[in-house]
Enzyme design. Structure first.
Site, PDB file in Angstrom:
ATOM      1  N   HIS A 220       0.869  -1.186   0.000  1.00  3.00           N
ATOM      2  CA  HIS A 220       0.000   0.000   0.000  1.00  3.00           C
ATOM      3  C   HIS A 220       0.902   1.231   0.000  1.00  3.00           C
ATOM      4  O   HIS A 220       1.949   1.224   0.646  1.00  3.00           O
ATOM      5  CB  HIS A 220      -0.847   0.067   1.281  1.00  3.00           C
ATOM      6  CG  HIS A 220      -2.125  -0.710   1.246  1.00  3.00           C
ATOM      7  ND1 HIS A 220      -2.631  -1.350   2.347  1.00  3.00           N
ATOM      8  CD2 HIS A 220      -3.028  -0.931   0.240  1.00  3.00           C
ATOM      9  CE1 HIS A 220      -3.784  -1.938   2.039  1.00  3.00           C
ATOM     10  NE2 HIS A 220      -4.043  -1.711   0.757  1.00  3.00           N
TER      11      HIS A 220
ATOM     12  N   CYS B 273      -2.302   3.147   8.985  1.00  2.00           N
ATOM     13  CA  CYS B 273      -3.297   2.177   8.511  1.00  2.00           C
ATOM     14  C   CYS B 273      -4.497   2.108   9.439  1.00  2.00           C
ATOM     15  O   CYS B 273      -5.595   1.774   9.022  1.00  2.00           O
ATOM     16  CB  CYS B 273      -2.708   0.769   8.449  1.00  2.00           C
ATOM     17  SG  CYS B 273      -1.296   0.608   7.388  1.00  2.00           S
TER      18      CYS B 273
HETATM   19  N1  ARG Z   1      -3.910  -6.935   6.585  1.00  2.00           N
HETATM   20  C1  ARG Z   1      -4.296  -5.731   5.961  1.00  2.00           C
HETATM   21  C2  ARG Z   1      -4.242  -5.905   4.448  1.00  2.00           C
HETATM   22  O1  ARG Z   1      -3.361  -6.550   3.977  1.00  2.00           O
HETATM   23  C3  ARG Z   1      -3.423  -4.588   6.368  1.00  2.00           C
HETATM   24  C4  ARG Z   1      -3.885  -3.272   5.824  1.00  2.00           C
HETATM   25  C5  ARG Z   1      -2.975  -2.146   6.138  1.00  2.00           C
HETATM   26  N2  ARG Z   1      -3.540  -0.938   5.746  1.00  2.00           N
HETATM   27  C6  ARG Z   1      -2.917   0.048   5.140  1.00  2.00           C
HETATM   28  N3  ARG Z   1      -3.540   1.157   4.928  1.00  2.00           N
HETATM   29  N4  ARG Z   1      -1.694  -0.084   4.687  1.00  2.00           N
HETATM   30  O2  ARG Z   1      -5.072  -5.451   3.747  1.00  2.00           O
END
Ligand code: ARG
Length: 700
Positions: free
Chosen positions: A168, A264
């Site tokens: 991300h 996050c």
């Molecule tokens: N386990 C989640 C996923 O893989 C973590 C999300 C993290 N969020 C972020 N905004 N980076 O989707």
């Protein structure tokens, strides 16, 4: 206490690592402690509460990652683009976030079903410029970016993520107050790094080390001059405090096991809309895309050209054709950080086809040639598309259109003339167009109707699976029509045509009047003559398919014989050469041109070893062509492709997909690639022509 900032969070009551959808989750299934997670989350909550008003969305059982509220959607002003999760494991969160946004007065935009976009996890507003940094490559699709630009009325800068640990954008990139950007460059591809460097001045870029990156230092919540994060090295803390930031660390190790940290776990729900970017060198132009934009993939390619070239885009309008044969029209605003980036992007967009730049009122900029054969810096590089230039208040059609030339504006018998010229032909005193102003390229939208003159149904794409027969049918049909109306077909062929047994078929095409010029190198003629005189091609017996003792000398003997007679035509006339492709050319008055190269043996007396002359000869023979068949010769086909203007159909046949792709990369919508054995292709083509015409010459 009231704050200017509002942040949405989701308590971790149902948080756990239940599945693996990013590398951090691997090996961590059910390895996180609920209590520990609760207390870390509460601590983050109380730190943030000092700086912002915290709102909560109710967590839902069965959706453990809902705690990562950043992925709810992307907020700007009172609008929100709801996330479309890539993985089914998270898709069930969408309705809950949707409801929360609606209940809280946001106008909610939802993307088409199969277009992933993971909200503020992949889209971050620049704190100074007001534009949107949008990530793609893992969770969000580049195609979602035009929607963001359109719905949120914001400039989008797309960044490609290349390291799966940073899946991300918010895991490796963080825009900060005052226009700072904290990021980990290796997480991005080269173009994206260039884009960041062009937009953010060096003194505003805070590059973090890999250690800080994997401790999620970039996953920071920034409110004014406070930065809240899991952990930072002393170096990073020093840099940040130097820039006026107060670092507040709060451990989030339980959440790192799922691939997330401070940022996050939060979503800013107050994102004030900023006015136009202030930086002055940034400029925009509106382009129009026209054609079968979706079918032909032009939209994707155009947007890719813009973003990889260092610009960004905003889709102003997009009218999809209603019927399959209708064309679509889109207006796209292209923004670039400076003029040179803009010129570069515009040049590439023109190459792409289907892009029309509205005629401008600014005349073309001209610069004088001061050294023979050398253009002024910044000269406009021509494309295969018909072009016009604005000189004074008149538009002039460019003569002799071809790609990779310069446009020289000269006076010829009192008249102003704009002409495509190769660099080597430029003369001192001539004026050459520089930059990309005052140039207009004309193009027609590629048709997708079958059975017309267009090569449409095969499209510009290349596919080895595409049924060769289907392509052959279309080409046979075209060959016949072109011949019958007195048109012109040019063939470029490599020696593979002879080695693969294609010679007899090519001969028939020549006899049948389907070939009006043949272009090749020394080799095709040599091996054709070798086969005719000795029955071998590069020493291989063509009937038995085995190599003949001493066969490698055969082609030299063939060359030697022709050299004795001074030319191929003379050898035919003297009855020395009595069959073969070259023989048929001579007998049927089909002009041919053989361009030499460094590896040529001999060469044959007909081979032009002066390449500039050979190029000119090729260009002369291509003139007026309706169709060019390129048979297994990368070198000559690319050469021909470069000197051919748009509108000429090209069919490239090669067993190597790379060659075929390379040719269709030239951006011409008229080129078709066929990945197959050229001997087989020619035999099918001749069979099909027989079917179509019942011609005896072909059956013979
Ligand atoms: N386990 C989640 C996923 O893989 C973590 C999300 C993290 N969020 C972020 N905004 N980076 O989707």
């Amino acid at each position: 206490m009231t704050h200017d900032m509002k942040i949405l969070m989701c308590p971790p009551h149902h948080y756990d690592v239940d599945y693996v959808i990013n590398p951090w989750m691997e090996g961590n299934i059910h390895r996180s402690s609920r209590d520990h997670a609760e207390s870390q989350w509460n601590q983050l909550y109380s730190v943030l509460k000092k700086h912002a008003t915290i709102e909560l969305v109710e967590p839902q059982k069965g959706w453990p990652d809902m705690v990562f509220a950043a992925n709810a959607g992307l907020v700007l002003g009172d609008r929100v683009v709801l996330s479309r999760f890539l993985h089914p494991e998270r898709q069930g969160e969408e309705p809950y976030f949707h409801k929360w946004f609606e209940d809280n007065g946001f106008t909610v935009y939802t993307l088409p079903k199969s277009l992933p976009f993971e909200g503020a996890g992949d889209a971050l507003i620049d704190r100074a410029g007001g534009w949107l940094w949008a990530g793609y490559g893992f969770r969000s699709e580049l195609d979602s970016h035009p929607y963001l630009a359109d719905w949120l009325d914001v400039e989008v800068l797309s960044l490609r993520l290349v390291d799966s640990r940073f899946y991300h954008l918010d895991t490796c990139f963080c825009p900060l107050t005052d226009g700072y950007v904290m990021y980990y460059p290796p997480a991005f591809d080269a173009y994206s790094n260039r884009l960041i460097e062009m937009r953010v001045p060096a003194e505003k870029r805070i590059v973090v080390s890999e250690i800080d990156a994997i401790n999620f230092a970039c996953n920071t919540v920034n409110v004014d001059h406070v930065v809240v994060m899991n952990q930072a090295s002393d170096e990073l803390k020093a840099i940040l405090s130097d820039r006026g930031f107060t670092v507040e660390e709060t451990p989030l190790t339980e959440f790192l096991k799922a691939g997330g940290a401070a940022k996050c776990l939060t979503l800013k729900t107050i994102e004030p809309r900023q006015t136009e970017p202030k930086a002055s060198s940034i400029l925009s132009r509106v382009i129009r895309l026209e054609g079968h934009l979706l079918d032909s993939g032009i939209v994707n390619r155009a947007l890719d050209v813009i973003t990889t070239g260092g610009g960004s885009f905003q889709v102003l309008s997009f009218d999809l054709g209603m019927q399959r044969q209708d064309i679509s029209v889109a207006e796209v605003k292209v923004t670039a950080p400076d003029i040179s980036v803009m010129d570069d992007i515009m040049g590439q967009l023109i190459d792409l086809g289907a892009v029309s730049l509205p005629r401008e009122s600014t005349p073309a900029q001209l610069d004088a040639v001061v050294q023979d054969g050398v253009a002024p810096d910044d000269f406009y590089v021509t494309t295969i598309y018909p072009s016009e230039v604005l000189v004074g208040d008149h538009w002039y059609r460019v003569q002799g259109q071809r790609m990779d030339g310069a446009i020289a504006v000269t006076h010829e018998s009192g008249q102003l003339v704009a002409r495509c010229k190769l660099l080597r032909d430029l003369k001192v005193g001539e004026e050459v167009v520089v930059g990309s102003k005052g140039i207009h390229t004309l193009r027609k939208a590629p048709s997708i109707k079958k059975g017309t003159d267009d090569f449409s149904f095969m499209g510009a794409g290349v596919s080895s699976e595409r049924r060769v027969e289907l392509v052959v049918e279309q080409i046979a049909w075209d060959l016949r029509r072109i011949r019958d109306r007195g048109g012109k077909v040019v063939v470029t062929a490599g020696p593979v045509v002879i080695h693969t047994g294609g010679s007899e078929h090519l001969r028939k095409l020549i006899q049948g009047g389907y070939v009006h010029a043949l272009l090749g190198g020394n080799a095709i003629a040599v091996h054709d003559i070798e086969q005719s005189m000795m029955g071998t091609s590069l020493g291989m017996d063509m009937k038995r398919g085995v190599s003949v003792q001493g066969g490698h000398r055969h082609h030299l003997k063939a060359i030697n014989t022709i050299r004795r007679y001074g030319s191929i035509a003379n050898a035919v006339e003297k009855g020395v050469l009595t069959s073969g492709v070259m023989y048929e050319c001579v007998k049927n008055n089909v002009p041919f041109s053989l361009a030499g190269s460094i590896r040529d043996d001999g060469p044959l007396p007909d081979t032009k070893m002066n390449l500039i002359e050979a190029q000119a000869d090729y260009a002369r023979l291509i003139e007026g062509a309706d169709l060019i068949l390129m048979l297994s010769t990368m070198l000559h086909s690319i050469g021909v492709g470069n000197m051919t203007p748009a509108g000429v159909k090209m069919v490239c046949v090669d067993i190597n997909p790379a060659v075929v792709t390379k040719l269709s990369d030239r951006g011409s919508v008229e080129s078709t690639g066929v990945v197959t054995d050229v001997g087989l292709f020619l035999s099918l083509l001749v069979q099909q022509l027989c079917k179509l015409t019942g011609e005896y010459a072909l059956v013979k």
